[in-house]
Design a protein around this motif. Structure first.
Motif, PDB file in Angstrom:
ATOM      1  N   VAL A  81       0.838  -1.204   0.000  1.00 38.36           N
ATOM      2  CA  VAL A  81       0.000   0.000   0.000  1.00 38.36           C
ATOM      3  C   VAL A  81       0.875   1.256   0.000  1.00 38.36           C
ATOM      4  O   VAL A  81       0.561   2.244  -0.682  1.00 38.36           O
ATOM      5  CB  VAL A  81      -0.964  -0.013   1.206  1.00 38.36           C
ATOM      6  N   MET A  82       1.969   1.239   0.747  1.00 38.04           N
ATOM      7  CA  MET A  82       2.875   2.388   0.784  1.00 38.04           C
ATOM      8  C   MET A  82       3.743   2.488  -0.472  1.00 38.04           C
ATOM      9  O   MET A  82       4.431   3.487  -0.661  1.00 38.04           O
ATOM     10  CB  MET A  82       3.775   2.293   2.019  1.00 38.04           C
ATOM     11  N   ARG A  83       3.727   1.419  -1.300  1.00 36.57           N
ATOM     12  CA  ARG A  83       4.492   1.362  -2.546  1.00 36.57           C
ATOM     13  C   ARG A  83       5.989   1.335  -2.293  1.00 36.57           C
ATOM     14  O   ARG A  83       6.794   1.730  -3.157  1.00 36.57           O
ATOM     15  CB  ARG A  83       4.144   2.532  -3.492  1.00 36.57           C
ATOM     16  N   TRP A  84       6.405   0.883  -1.100  1.00 33.21           N
ATOM     17  CA  TRP A  84       7.839   0.786  -0.794  1.00 33.21           C
ATOM     18  C   TRP A  84       8.521  -0.240  -1.689  1.00 33.21           C
ATOM     19  O   TRP A  84       9.719  -0.127  -1.976  1.00 33.21           O
ATOM     20  CB  TRP A  84       8.023   0.422   0.680  1.00 33.21           C
ATOM     21  N   ASN A  85       7.764  -1.261  -2.099  1.00 27.74           N
ATOM     22  CA  ASN A  85       8.357  -2.303  -2.936  1.00 27.74           C
ATOM     23  C   ASN A  85       8.798  -1.745  -4.290  1.00 27.74           C
ATOM     24  O   ASN A  85       9.789  -2.223  -4.879  1.00 27.74           O
ATOM     25  CB  ASN A  85       7.360  -3.439  -3.140  1.00 27.74           C
ATOM     26  N   ILE A  86       8.090  -0.715  -4.800  1.00 25.97           N
ATOM     27  CA  ILE A  86       8.481  -0.108  -6.069  1.00 25.97           C
ATOM     28  C   ILE A  86       9.822   0.610  -5.920  1.00 25.97           C
ATOM     29  O   ILE A  86      10.694   0.548  -6.805  1.00 25.97           O
ATOM     30  CB  ILE A  86       7.399   0.871  -6.557  1.00 25.97           C
ATOM     31  N   MET A  87      10.012   1.275  -4.772  1.00 24.56           N
ATOM     32  CA  MET A  87      11.282   1.958  -4.518  1.00 24.56           C
ATOM     33  C   MET A  87      12.425   0.953  -4.417  1.00 24.56           C
ATOM     34  O   MET A  87      13.570   1.258  -4.765  1.00 24.56           O
ATOM     35  CB  MET A  87      11.181   2.779  -3.232  1.00 24.56           C
ATOM     36  N   LEU A  88      12.120  -0.267  -3.951  1.00 24.81           N
ATOM     37  CA  LEU A  88      13.147  -1.295  -3.815  1.00 24.81           C
ATOM     38  C   LEU A  88      13.285  -2.136  -5.081  1.00 24.81           C
ATOM     39  O   LEU A  88      14.149  -3.013  -5.143  1.00 24.81           O
ATOM     40  CB  LEU A  88      12.804  -2.209  -2.638  1.00 24.81           C
ATOM     41  N   GLY A  89      12.416  -1.883  -6.061  1.00 23.78           N
ATOM     42  CA  GLY A  89      12.497  -2.617  -7.317  1.00 23.78           C
ATOM     43  C   GLY A  89      11.857  -3.990  -7.283  1.00 23.78           C
ATOM     44  O   GLY A  89      12.171  -4.845  -8.127  1.00 23.78           O
ATOM     45  N   VAL A  90      10.959  -4.221  -6.316  1.00 20.38           N
ATOM     46  CA  VAL A  90      10.279  -5.510  -6.207  1.00 20.38           C
ATOM     47  C   VAL A  90       8.901  -5.395  -6.861  1.00 20.38           C
ATOM     48  O   VAL A  90       8.096  -4.553  -6.467  1.00 20.38           O
ATOM     49  CB  VAL A  90      10.111  -5.937  -4.734  1.00 20.38           C
TER      50      VAL A  90
END
Length: 551
Positions: free
Chosen positions: A386-395
């Motif tokens: 939901v926080m979209r942290w995975n996009i920042m990590l490239g996941v």
């Protein structure tokens, strides 16, 4: 299976397998899965959709009422068989109604005719789904009433029967998820409802053939009277335990009433009514049942109430289209329902194996606390997405969702579910008078209260979604407050309330009794002789073994 065969007959195991494959693994996953795309197609938001699904599942809280009616009103001498057949008829009527009212283009026609047409169609869907859920709930409580008595007399069987029915249900869920997602993406809901009709009729022949074991009652028994052709009334049982029946009836009828009030009247009024009813049920349980039973039931109540449901908001977030949420995961129904559903059901299988080989030897309290902790931390995956942290990590979204929600969360959910099911079965007391009486009521009473608490968490979660200002439909969706809901209601509250509530559960092994009913001296007949005495020369008792009466 080796352990099960020593305590249960193959007919009952086959009936239980067919029932759980078609009902708990078929109808219920179908209703849960199809309700999301169905109501989204009608433009209904997440808060309202969660209220609708609460109404759909409220029949499970009717279990105490169904159990009491089954004990008091044998039909043609049987407490279960004809009640089960009636429930199958109701389920078939519900699925037939869906075939009649919902076709391709039904949603667009209703939307073009205005909000009242949409609301009317949604109401018809909820009523039909309610009927289908009622079939599942009635057959479920009849099964629970049967195997709980056998578990009490064969404690060495442990939780094997729970693992067996869970595994069969998981297999059915895999099959169900395979077609619901693709058919939903194609908008072919009519085909789904044809399958739902086939599932509704599946338990008909095994039930009619008597594979669900029970002792046939007779009007000549003490306290039994005939009130109309084919129907008897056990007045003696009712007079001796009037207060338990009142408590049971109240717990059973509360949830559908509250669900109807919150869905079709006012959410705040429904929540206030829920609080008063819950308090009244707790007082009734304390006044009517032994203290040990009350203490365990109280722990189960708090353990359920602490898990406030905001699942619908998450489902809308994951499946929001590009217009609604441009930067969202935008999962298709084939991925969200079918692909992850199959993986999740496979994880359920793994959970059954893990539980049976490892956790089944733990004490109840330790197993419950472990599952609460792991389940709470599993929600961190939802927070990251939901926080979209995975996009920042490239996941990628799909990879993390597979690793988290589809695998880990499903694994720990089923571990907790097996533990709770075992507790509900273990606290069912022996019969109060004669064979079969008492088990159905008591296990359904505790499970019914648990279902009522579950419904309260759904209603409260619906209110929280609405009050938080989250917007889930339209072209400008807003999910800004969703991370706070995950942290508070899926992580912190379950840990803060769930772990202390588990301390109410006796710290005993799962192969031991949770309640020593013989020491409680709560019921009149402390022997099991009634359980072993059939009413005919060739009669199947609760163990599913054929006994021949010596004349």
């Amino acid at each position: 299976m080796s352990r099960l065969s020593s305590a249960f007959s193959w007919q009952f195991l086959a009936w239980l397998g067919i029932d759980h494959f078609a009902m708990n693994g078929g109808t219920m996953p179908l209703l849960w899965s199809v309700s999301l795309p169905l109501f989204k197609e009608l433009g209904i938001d997440a808060s309202r959709q969660q209220l609708y699904t609460t109404m759909m599942t409220s029949p499970f809280a009717l279990k105490p009422f169904v159990g009491a009616a089954s004990d008091l009103f044998p039909i043609r001498g049987y407490n279960k068989r004809y009640l089960a057949l009636c429930s199958i008829l109701v389920g078939c009527l519900g699925s037939s109604a869906m075939l009649a009212i919902y076709h391709s283009g039904s949603a667009s026609i209703a939307i073009s005719n205005g909000p009242r047409a949409v609301e009317g169609l949604a109401d018809m869907i909820v009523i039909s789904f309610f009927a289908m859920s009622l079939e599942v709930a009635i057959l479920d409580v009849l099964a629970e009433g049967t195997f709980s008595g056998i578990m009490r007399r064969h404690p060495e069987s442990g939780s094997s029967i729970i693992s067996y029915r869970t595994a069969v249900g998981c297999f059915g869920a895999i099959v169900t998820k395979c077609y619901v997602g693709p058919l939903s993406d194609a908008g072919n809901f009519h085909a789904i409802f044809w399958i739902a009709f086939a599932l509704s009729i599946a338990p008909l022949w095994p039930t009619f053939s008597g594979w669900l074991p029970e002792k046939k009652r007779s009007a000549d028994e003490d306290g039994m009277s005939r009130i109309c052709p084919g129907v008897m009334f056990h007045g003696g049982l009712y007079r001796k335990k009037k207060m338990p029946f009142i408590a049971i009836a109240a717990s059973g009828l509360a949830a559908p009433i509250v669900s109807a009030v919150t869905t079709y009247s006012d959410l705040g009024v429904g929540l206030i009514c829920s609080g008063f009813i819950l308090l009244a049920l707790a007082v009734l349980t304390y006044a009517v049942f032994p203290c040990s039973f009350f203490r365990i039931t109280l722990g189960l109540m708090f353990g359920t109430l602490c898990q406030v449901r905001t699942n619908s908001a998450l489902s809308y977030f994951y499946t929001a289209d590009r217009d609604c949420l441009p930067n969202g995961p935008q999962f298709s129904y084939t991925f969200f329902i079918t692909a992850t559903g199959i993986v999740g059901s496979m994880m359920h299988f793994c959970a059954v194996i893990i539980y049976q080989n490892f956790l089944s030897s733990w004490k109840f309290r330790n197993s419950l606390i472990f599952s609460i902790i792991i389940r709470s931390f599993a929600s961190v995956v939802d927070l990251v997405l939901v926080m979209r942290w995975n996009i920042m990590l490239g996941v990628p979204d799909k990879l993390l969702f597979f690793m988290g929600h589809a695998t880990f969360e499903n694994l720990v959910i089923i571990l907790q579910s097996i533990t709770l099911s075992s507790i509900y079965a273990k606290i069912a007391p022996p019969s109060m008078e004669t064979a079969g009486f008492g088990r159905l009521r008591k296990i359904s009473y505790s499970a019914g209260i648990g279902t009522f608490c579950y419904i309260i968490t759904n209603v409260l979660g619906s209110g929280i979604i609405m009050w938080s200002g989250i917007t889930t439909v339209g072209k400008d969706c807003k999910f800004d407050d969703l991370p706070y809901l995950i942290v508070v209601y899926q992580i912190l509250v379950p840990l803060a309330v769930g772990i202390p509530s588990a301390l109410f559960i006796p710290n005993v092994l799962q192969s031991e009794h949770l309640i020593e009913w013989e020491k409680e001296n709560w019921y009149e007949d402390e022997s099991d002789n009634g359980d072993q005495t059939p009413d005919s020369e060739d009669e199947t008792n609760f163990d599913g073994q054929v006994l021949l009466r010596a004349n």
